[in-house]
Scaffold this active site. Structure first.
Site, PDB file in Angstrom:
ATOM      1  N   GLY A  36       0.851  -1.299  -0.213  1.00  0.00           N
ATOM      2  CA  GLY A  36       0.318   0.094   0.127  1.00  0.00           C
ATOM      3  C   GLY A  36       1.335   1.287  -0.100  1.00  0.00           C
ATOM      4  N   GLY A  96       0.221   4.698   1.689  1.00  0.00           N
ATOM      5  CA  GLY A  96      -0.812   5.584   2.000  1.00  0.00           C
ATOM      6  C   GLY A  96      -0.371   7.494   2.136  1.00  0.00           C
ATOM      7  N   GLY A  97      -0.354   7.956   2.922  1.00  0.00           N
ATOM      8  CA  GLY A  97      -0.094   9.312   2.114  1.00  0.00           C
ATOM      9  C   GLY A  97       1.128  10.372   2.768  1.00  0.00           C
ATOM     10  N   PHE A  98       1.904   9.116   3.956  1.00  0.00           N
ATOM     11  CA  PHE A  98       3.467   9.787   4.053  1.00  0.00           C
ATOM     12  C   PHE A  98       4.459   8.667   3.336  1.00  0.00           C
ATOM     13  CE2 PHE A  98      -0.160  10.271   7.097  1.00  0.00           C
ATOM     14  CZ  PHE A  98       0.180  12.186   7.116  1.00  0.00           C
ATOM     15  N   PRO A 104       5.053   4.451   1.656  1.00  0.00           N
ATOM     16  CA  PRO A 104       4.936   3.244   1.307  1.00  0.00           C
ATOM     17  C   PRO A 104       4.951   2.263   2.176  1.00  0.00           C
ATOM     18  CG  PRO A 104       7.054   3.544  -0.079  1.00  0.00           C
ATOM     19  CD  PRO A 104       6.810   5.032   0.696  1.00  0.00           C
ATOM     20  N   VAL A 105       4.351   0.804   2.301  1.00  0.00           N
ATOM     21  CA  VAL A 105       3.838   0.181   2.805  1.00  0.00           C
ATOM     22  C   VAL A 105       4.488  -1.103   2.967  1.00  0.00           C
ATOM     23  CG1 VAL A 105       2.297  -0.257   4.467  1.00  0.00           C
ATOM     24  CG2 VAL A 105       1.571   1.622   3.695  1.00  0.00           C
ATOM     25  N   LYS A 107       6.164   0.954   8.074  1.00  0.00           N
ATOM     26  CA  LYS A 107       5.737   1.759   6.501  1.00  0.00           C
ATOM     27  C   LYS A 107       6.536   3.192   6.677  1.00  0.00           C
ATOM     28  CE  LYS A 107       1.317   4.501   6.867  1.00  0.00           C
ATOM     29  NZ  LYS A 107       1.072   5.220   7.543  1.00  0.00           N
ATOM     30  N   ASP A 133      -8.209  11.707   9.206  1.00  0.00           N
ATOM     31  CA  ASP A 133      -8.152  11.223   8.085  1.00  0.00           C
ATOM     32  C   ASP A 133      -8.856   9.696   8.078  1.00  0.00           C
ATOM     33  OD1 ASP A 133      -8.215  10.850   5.409  1.00  0.00           O
ATOM     34  OD2 ASP A 133      -5.674  10.839   4.639  1.00  0.00           O
TER      35      ASP A 133
END
Ligand SMILES: *[C@@H]1O[C@H](CO)[C@@H](O)[C@H](O)[C@H]1NC(C)=O
Ligand SMILES: *[C@@H]1O[C@H](CO)[C@@H](O)[C@H](O)[C@H]1NC(C)=O
Ligand SMILES: *[C@@H]1O[C@H](CO)[C@@H](O)[C@H](O)[C@H]1NC(C)=O
Ligand SMILES: *[C@@H]1O[C@H](CO)[C@@H](O)[C@H](O)[C@H]1NC(C)=O
Ligand SMILES: *[C@@H]1O[C@H](CO)[C@@H](O)[C@H](O)[C@H]1NC(C)=O
Ligand SMILES: *[C@@H]1O[C@H](CO)[C@@H](O)[C@H](O)[C@H]1NC(C)=O
Ligand SMILES: *[C@@H]1O[C@H](CO)[C@@H](O)[C@H](O)[C@H]1NC(C)=O
Ligand SMILES: *[C@@H]1O[C@H](CO)[C@@H](O)[C@H](O)[C@H]1NC(C)=O
Length: 800
Positions: A501, A503-505, A507-508, A522, A619
């Site tokens: 995934g 996220g906003g910050f 890749p995970v 993360k 969020d």
């Protein structure tokens, strides 16, 4: 008290004793800067000046960790400067003198010692005895272990003498830098002959926490799950009650400290690493541990108060605004003539012993008969759980301070006395609800919620903390630090194949640690512009937030530019993967969806109203709700301060347009989530040719036409609980109301979802992001289809 034969002490060679670093004889004294050190170099005694204070004190601390002060002599009488000296008085007492030679502290032993000698033992005990050698079988004439400060060391006992009533207790420091006796104490309460420890607020005479009474095996309200580190020992006979703990492994140091905020913490550190102290246990450890948080006759379950079956909130309006203090009352007053019933509450911390009777020789059956005979008996339970249970505790009056215990091996059951009619009422919640709604809904309107919300604001504004500003005591946190090489290994060098995934910050990745544990890694974007200190603070903040409905932080990595967070790995991906997919959504039965909603609500409640801090998520959306193997939801991506933006389609109008975020903007997002979960449709991108262009408008329209059920995901056909769905739609609409002050707080929202007895206010018009003029300007009065063309279509990209 502790009777250790003095001979143990005098075995230490007499010759040259005063030269030993751990011993103080009459031939010398100790000034500021000089110390005694125990023979194995663990403890040190001397004068110290805590933190920013200018006062100085005589104390004992760990030599490797001078800030870990475990005992303070002159707590009540600090030295104004550093001119103090520890020496002997002429009757052989240890004394601290100030600059003008006045005694500021004395060991006050009644025995006169001709040749006094003091020694700092390896246990951290400072002992005073006579060096003449003749009266060798006497106990120490004085020892610091008999005068605890805020810390219990291994081998040190807290004793209550039942004959004299003398009690030793821990008293917290006044503040981080002030060892004088503070606001909290850890005391033993034996008022009913069933001892329990309590953290009390000394001056207010109120309790903050209690362990629950001794049940023959342990203190009933604390989950002392098998603990590899300490061995607690509780001794109990006719003359005294005492508690101590030992450490299983000689490689470890452990202390039990009541900190200045009234939290009892069990710390551990590894001797050979001598690095940081880790907290292994903490009391109170969560919202439900705080004494009486739910008021009378309610049980705290995962930061949520629920009335005991057969009871209902005494004042539903207060209950809705998080003020549980008024507790619950019987739904139907007991009427003993109508036959009797019992309701079993399993795995519970038994109520405090306020109005109780105890008969240790009765068995459960006799206890039951006795309780049922007596109309004023509220509940009963076994007092001792050993050998299948024995003893009879009966409560009269209110039941205070109960909580659900998790992972408890020694289960306790409380039997609540109900009348037959109450039992019937429990079985048929739905019909009762209708009756209550019918009676009360004419009295209570949405205005109630408004008043409630305003109250809530008054109550809580003081506590509101911007998460970036929280200073966290670092010693409270135990978070493993991983090195980059380990994570490179675990993620196959952050390979795309491992990416699960973004996220906003950043890749995970899915990571596989050498131990076989799966983790979500993360890797934060390098351009986050965040300083190291800020990052650390933030990580510590996230680490503090622990709840079964929040994704757990497992560790972090800080190396060079890299900032990496390790989270629990979730089997079932995120909610959006299921709920919006035609095939996958079949897995989400209504039962599962309802549990997911409640789980999310609980997690959010914890973030919003946890006792320690308050966190606004900002969020919330389906992709931030992860599901574990059992479809239990876990909120992710919380607690990051550099959150730039929420996600369109979930953002409350005031947040989207003015950047104003608050708890209420989270509530808006929650409402949106709720509607999406019910309908299986996205708010954004929702289209319905004949009606409106977003889910919200659609739901509002259906609801105001009395057709709320039509919003339901078609894939569920009719396999759902009608009342529950209607209730959830209404709560969803209450949460997305246009004006933040109209939206319920999380505790009310959750109460409205789970309690079928709650009366729901009528929702007002929802707030649509980017709307100009409302198409429903007069709420439910204008539903004309002629206005549909004014509806705003949201075509924003998903802002991830
Ligand atoms: C020493 O203690 C005495 C008694 O507490 C006090 O009156 C005196 O001012 C103190 N002297 C100094 C220098 O602090
Ligand atoms: C013990 O607890 C009871 C009930 O809360 C209280 O009334 C009593 O004062 C306490 N006793 C002591 C010694 O603190
Ligand atoms: C303490 O640390 C040493 C050295 O790192 C390690 O070998 C030992 O296993 C640790 N002991 C415990 C009980 O964790
Ligand atoms: C506590 O809450 C959980 C989660 O909603 C629920 O599964 C459980 O049954 C509750 N326990 C009790 C005793 O009410
Ligand atoms: C909660 O309600 C009680 C009355 O039941 C009231 O006395 C108390 O002040 C309220 N607490 C707060 C913090 O508003
Ligand atoms: C209890 O129930 C009986 C029978 O229904 C009735 O006669 C009696 O008045 C009731 N008592 C109270 C206190 O409600
Ligand atoms: C306790 O219960 C036993 C057995 O029912 C009874 O014989 C005894 O009198 C009771 N003791 C007290 C103090 O009530
Ligand atoms: C019920 O129990 C209380 C407390 O033990 C006692 O005072 C009262 O007399 C009992 N009532 C009856 C009807 O037995």
């Amino acid at each position: 008290m502790t009777k250790i034969p003095f001979s143990i002490f005098v075995i230490v060679p007499m010759i040259g004793m005063s030269l030993a670093a751990d011993t103080l004889g009459t031939d010398r004294s100790i000034n500021y800067g000089e110390t005694l050190v125990s023979s194995d170099l663990t403890f040190e005694l001397g004068f110290f000046t805590p933190g920013k204070s200018s006062m100085s004190y005589l104390g004992i601390w760990y030599k490797f960790s001078p800030k870990t002060v475990v005992w303070v002599a002159n707590r009540n009488n600090p030295l104004a400067d550093r001119d103090g000296v520890l020496t002997f008085s002429n009757v052989g007492n240890l004394v601290v003198l100030n600059q003008s030679n006045s005694v500021v502290w004395s060991s006050k032993s009644s025995r006169v010692l001709r040749n006094p000698v003091a020694q700092l033992l390896d246990s951290g005990n400072l002992v005073l005895g006579d060096n003449s050698g003749s009266t060798s079988d006497e106990a120490y004439s004085w020892q610091s272990f008999d005068y605890p400060s805020n810390t219990l060391l291994a081998g040190m006992r807290l004793t209550l003498n039942l004959k004299t009533g003398l009690e030793q207790h821990l008293t917290a420091w006044k503040s981080m830098d002030d060892p004088s006796p503070g606001h909290y104490a850890l005391e033993l309460n034996n008022s009913q002959g069933l001892p329990q420890y309590e953290v009390v607020q000394v001056h207010a005479h109120s309790k903050k926490f209690r362990t629950g009474q001794w049940n023959g095996v342990q203190f009933g309200g604390v989950s002392l799950a098998p603990n590899p580190i300490t061995v607690p020992t509780f001794m109990y006979d006719e003359t005294e009650i005492s508690f101590m703990f030992g450490v299983r492994n000689r490689q470890l140091f452990s202390t039990m400290t009541l900190n200045y905020r009234g939290v009892l913490q069990l710390f551990v550190v590894n001797r050979s690493e001598s690095a940081t102290w880790n907290v292994v246990h903490e009391f109170p450890s969560d919202y439900c541990d705080i004494y009486g948080k739910c008021g009378a006759n309610a049980i705290c379950n995962l930061s949520l108060c629920e009335c005991v079956k057969g009871f209902e909130p005494k004042s539903p309006d207060e209950w809705m605004v998080l003020n549980f203090s008024s507790g619950c009352k019987r739904t139907i007053p007991t009427n003993c003539s109508k036959g009797e019933g019992l309701f079993e509450v399993k795995e519970v911390k038994l109520p405090n012993l306020l109005e109780v009777t105890l008969n240790k020789s009765m068995c459960l059956k006799e206890c039951k008969d006795e309780c049922l005979k007596n109309c004023s008996c509220t509940a009963y339970a076994n007092s001792d759980i050993r050998r299948g249970g024995s003893g009879c505790l009966m409560w009269f009056g209110d039941l205070i301070d109960m909580r659900v215990l998790e992972e408890q091996s020694n289960v306790q059951t409380l039997y609540v006395h109900l009348s037959a009619s109450e039992l019937d009422a429990i079985r048929d919640c739905t019909s009762r609800e209708i009756i209550i709604v019918a009676i009360i809904s004419s009295l209570i309107t949405g205005g109630l919620l408004l008043v409630g919300t305003a109250l809530w604001h008054v109550k809580h504004t003081k506590r509101r903390i911007r998460i970036g500003d929280v200073a966290i005591a670092k010693e409270d946190i135990n978070l493993p630090i991983y090195d980059l090489a380990t994570l490179v290994n675990a993620t196959n060098n952050f390979s795309d194949d491992n990416m699960i995934g973004a996220g906003g910050f950043g890749p995970v990745y899915k990571g596989n640690l050498q131990t076989g544990q799966l983790v979500a890694v993360k890797r934060l974007s390098k351009n986050s512009g965040q300083g190291l200190e800020e990052f650390k603070n933030e990580v510590l903040l996230i680490a503090r937030l622990q709840h079964r409905n929040l994704v757990g932080l497992l560790g972090c990595c800080i190396e060079g530019e890299e900032r990496i967070l390790l989270y629990e790995y979730m089997d079932n991906k995120s909610l959006n993967y299921f709920i919006f997919d035609r095939k996958q959504s079949l897995l989400l039965t209504w039962r599962r969806r309802f549990d997911i909603v409640v789980g999310i609500a609980r997690g959010l409640l914890y973030l919003h109203h946890d006792s320690k801090l308050q966190v606004i998520h900002r969020d919330l959306k389906t992709s931030n709700i992860l599901l574990d193997g059992d479809f239990s939801p876990k909120i992710s991506d919380f607690g990051r301060t550099k959150r730039v933006i929420g996600t369109f389609g979930y953002m409350a109008p005031e947040y989207a347009s003015d950047g104003k975020f608050s708890l209420k903007s989270d509530i808006y997002s929650f409402g949106m989530l709720l509607l999406e979960i019910i309908s299986g449709k996205r708010n954004r991108g929702f289209s319905n040719p004949s009606h409106h262009h977003n889910l919200l408008g659609h739901a509002w329209l259906l609801w105001s036409k009395g057709r709320a059920l039509e919003i339901m995901d078609e894939c569920l056909h009719s396999s759902f609980d009608r009342t529950q769905v209607e209730r959830c739609v209404q709560v969803g609409l209450l949460c997305v109301q246009k004006f933040p002050e109209d939206r319920p707080v999380m505790s009310s929202a959750i109460g409205m979802i789970v309690n079928c007895g709650f009366v729901l206010p009528e929702p007002k018009e929802p707030g649509y992001f980017m709307e100009r003029s409302s198409e429903y300007s007069d709420g439910a009065s204008s539903k004309g289809d002629s206005k549909t063309q004014n509806a705003v279509t949201l075509t924003m990209p998903e802002g991830r």
